[in-house]
Design a protein around this motif. Sequence first.
Motif, short mmCIF file in Angstrom:
data_model
loop_
_atom_site.label_atom_id
_atom_site.label_comp_id
_atom_site.label_asym_id
_atom_site.label_seq_id
_atom_site.Cartn_x
_atom_site.Cartn_y
_atom_site.Cartn_z
N SER A 62 -25.91 65.63 94.69
CA SER A 62 -26.83 66.18 93.70
C SER A 62 -26.55 65.61 92.31
N SER A 63 -27.63 65.34 91.59
CA SER A 63 -27.52 64.85 90.22
C SER A 63 -27.51 65.98 89.20
N GLY A 64 -27.55 67.22 89.65
CA GLY A 64 -27.46 68.36 88.74
C GLY A 64 -28.82 68.94 88.41
N ALA A 65 -28.82 69.83 87.45
CA ALA A 65 -30.06 70.49 87.00
C ALA A 65 -30.03 70.57 85.48
N LEU A 66 -31.17 70.31 84.88
CA LEU A 66 -31.28 70.27 83.43
C LEU A 66 -31.61 71.66 82.89
N LEU A 67 -30.78 72.14 81.96
CA LEU A 67 -30.96 73.43 81.30
C LEU A 67 -31.36 73.18 79.85
N SER A 68 -32.48 73.75 79.44
CA SER A 68 -32.93 73.60 78.05
C SER A 68 -33.71 74.84 77.64
N GLY A 69 -33.67 75.11 76.36
CA GLY A 69 -34.37 76.28 75.84
C GLY A 69 -34.14 76.41 74.35
N GLN A 70 -34.52 77.55 73.83
CA GLN A 70 -34.36 77.85 72.41
C GLN A 70 -33.73 79.22 72.24
N LEU A 71 -32.82 79.30 71.32
CA LEU A 71 -32.21 80.57 70.93
C LEU A 71 -32.93 81.04 69.67
N LEU A 72 -33.65 82.14 69.76
CA LEU A 72 -34.49 82.63 68.66
C LEU A 72 -33.75 83.73 67.91
N LEU A 73 -33.62 83.54 66.62
CA LEU A 73 -32.98 84.52 65.73
C LEU A 73 -34.05 85.10 64.83
N ALA A 74 -34.41 86.37 65.06
CA ALA A 74 -35.44 87.05 64.27
C ALA A 74 -34.76 87.88 63.19
N VAL A 75 -34.89 87.46 61.96
CA VAL A 75 -34.27 88.15 60.82
C VAL A 75 -35.22 89.25 60.36
N THR A 76 -34.72 90.49 60.35
CA THR A 76 -35.53 91.63 59.91
C THR A 76 -35.28 91.99 58.46
N ASP A 77 -34.10 91.69 57.93
CA ASP A 77 -33.82 91.94 56.51
C ASP A 77 -34.49 90.87 55.66
N PRO A 78 -34.65 91.14 54.37
CA PRO A 78 -35.26 90.09 53.52
C PRO A 78 -34.47 88.78 53.53
N GLU A 79 -33.16 88.91 53.62
CA GLU A 79 -32.34 87.69 53.61
C GLU A 79 -30.94 88.01 54.12
N LEU A 138 -26.32 70.74 83.98
CA LEU A 138 -25.39 71.40 84.90
C LEU A 138 -24.96 70.41 85.98
N PRO A 139 -23.67 70.17 86.16
CA PRO A 139 -23.22 69.24 87.20
C PRO A 139 -23.63 69.72 88.59
N GLY A 140 -23.95 68.77 89.46
CA GLY A 140 -24.43 69.11 90.78
C GLY A 140 -23.38 69.64 91.73
N HIS A 141 -22.08 69.48 91.38
CA HIS A 141 -21.03 69.97 92.28
C HIS A 141 -20.75 71.45 92.12
N LEU A 142 -21.36 72.10 91.12
CA LEU A 142 -21.11 73.52 90.91
C LEU A 142 -21.70 74.34 92.06
N PRO A 143 -21.08 75.43 92.44
CA PRO A 143 -21.67 76.29 93.48
C PRO A 143 -22.88 77.03 92.96
N ALA A 144 -23.79 77.35 93.85
CA ALA A 144 -25.00 78.08 93.46
C ALA A 144 -24.68 79.55 93.25
N THR A 145 -25.59 80.24 92.59
CA THR A 145 -25.45 81.68 92.40
C THR A 145 -25.42 82.38 93.76
N SER A 146 -24.46 83.28 93.92
CA SER A 146 -24.27 83.94 95.21
C SER A 146 -23.90 85.40 94.98
N HIS A 147 -24.50 86.28 95.79
CA HIS A 147 -24.20 87.71 95.75
C HIS A 147 -23.96 88.18 97.18
N SER A 148 -22.75 88.06 97.63
CA SER A 148 -22.40 88.49 98.98
C SER A 148 -21.68 89.82 98.93
#
Length: 421
Positions: A62-79, A138-148
């Motif tokens: 496996s060549s892995g899986a690409l993880l991408s996204g945005q971390l959104l910071l919503a400021v509620t105070d004036p500053e 994500l490297p392809g050698h990592l184990p997948a998510t598992s809930h046994s």
Amino acid sequence: MDIFTSKEKRRSLALPGRAASPSFKAKNSPKGSPNVAAAKPAKLAVEMESPPLLFHGTPTQSSGALLSGQLLLAVTDPEITMETFTMVLQAKVTTRKPVSKDCPACTTKITDLFSWKFLTEPKRLERGTHAFPFSYLLPGHLPATSHSGLGVIEYVLDAKAITTLADKITIGRTLTVQRALMPGMDKTSIRIFPPTNLTATVVLPSVIHPIGSFPVQMRLTGVIDNSIKNIQRRWRLRKMIWRIDEHSRVISAACPQHAHKIGGLGKGVLHEDTRTIGSEDLKSGWKTDFDAAGGEVEMEFSAVVKANSRPVCDVDSPTGLITSHNFILELIVAEEQTAKGGKYATPTGAARVLRMQFKLVLTERAGLGISWDEEMPPTYDDVPNSPPGYTKIDYYHGEIPPHDDEELERMGRSHGHSTTS
């Protein structure tokens, strides 16, 4: 009578013109409002942009899986002024049978895979939503998510922001990482059952999936025995039982504080568990042919994993969590004999249970089977040189032909006249 152990209720009376004690007011006053936590000056949210995290192929391919996204910071105070802003991708391995059940270090092992540092110095942010992109392969050698039933493997994004006023803003996001193996050729297995002449041939798919059925082909040959003169002995299939077993095993390691319970560091306790995630009993559905050479029984049926069994895909983690599957097939055959050429058979009372076991690979569906690196457009290094070079060039020596239209027409007329003549 002891007044501290008496069950009789005691009533206190307030003197006229005298206010009741504060304790009396507290007992008879309406319930106070709950404590409200102070509002945070900002909020965090994770917005994923990449497709589902799916490893294509085995851990070595496996060549892995690409993880991408945005971390959104919503400021509620004036500053606000952010002092630090970080995020960590963690792999958590939890055993359900730890060496010490009250010790978090024995129960969960956390490994940091990657970290992002969004700020190198304090930064002032105004009211509004601020986006901080992130990505990781994500490297392809990592184990997948598992809930046994014995252990859990999961991946978590843990973000934390701290302001100059010591306000801490956190968020956690659990990621689901899956692995899909591409289906290949069907597997054909042969089992022989001495001292009889019975031979079973079973055809199974190379991989199966948690949802959906899969075909199974079974053929039993050598059911007729003609070794006795004028008597034919044969085996008749009475019942067939199939089931799918899921085997889980985990090695529970101890933390340094409790390592003495299992003989020191570097050692662990092995736990195993087996459960059935699909089964069926069949008493019909096969075709018996005693006229064929040696006699044979053929059958084709569909097997399926129970939807409510919550199956776990195959995983082999270096942390000690392993999940595998087996397909068990049991054939109950009864012996009967008849005169050669006779129509009626008599049971002899002998019976056998033919038990077979085959390894199954339970994996997620691969979809189109295209990994992230195959979806990318070709780079300039992959484009060949164009146009091709010339190996030999011949130079022309002579007068340049005229480019005037009238001159070209005159040359054409003269050429046509010479051809006619």
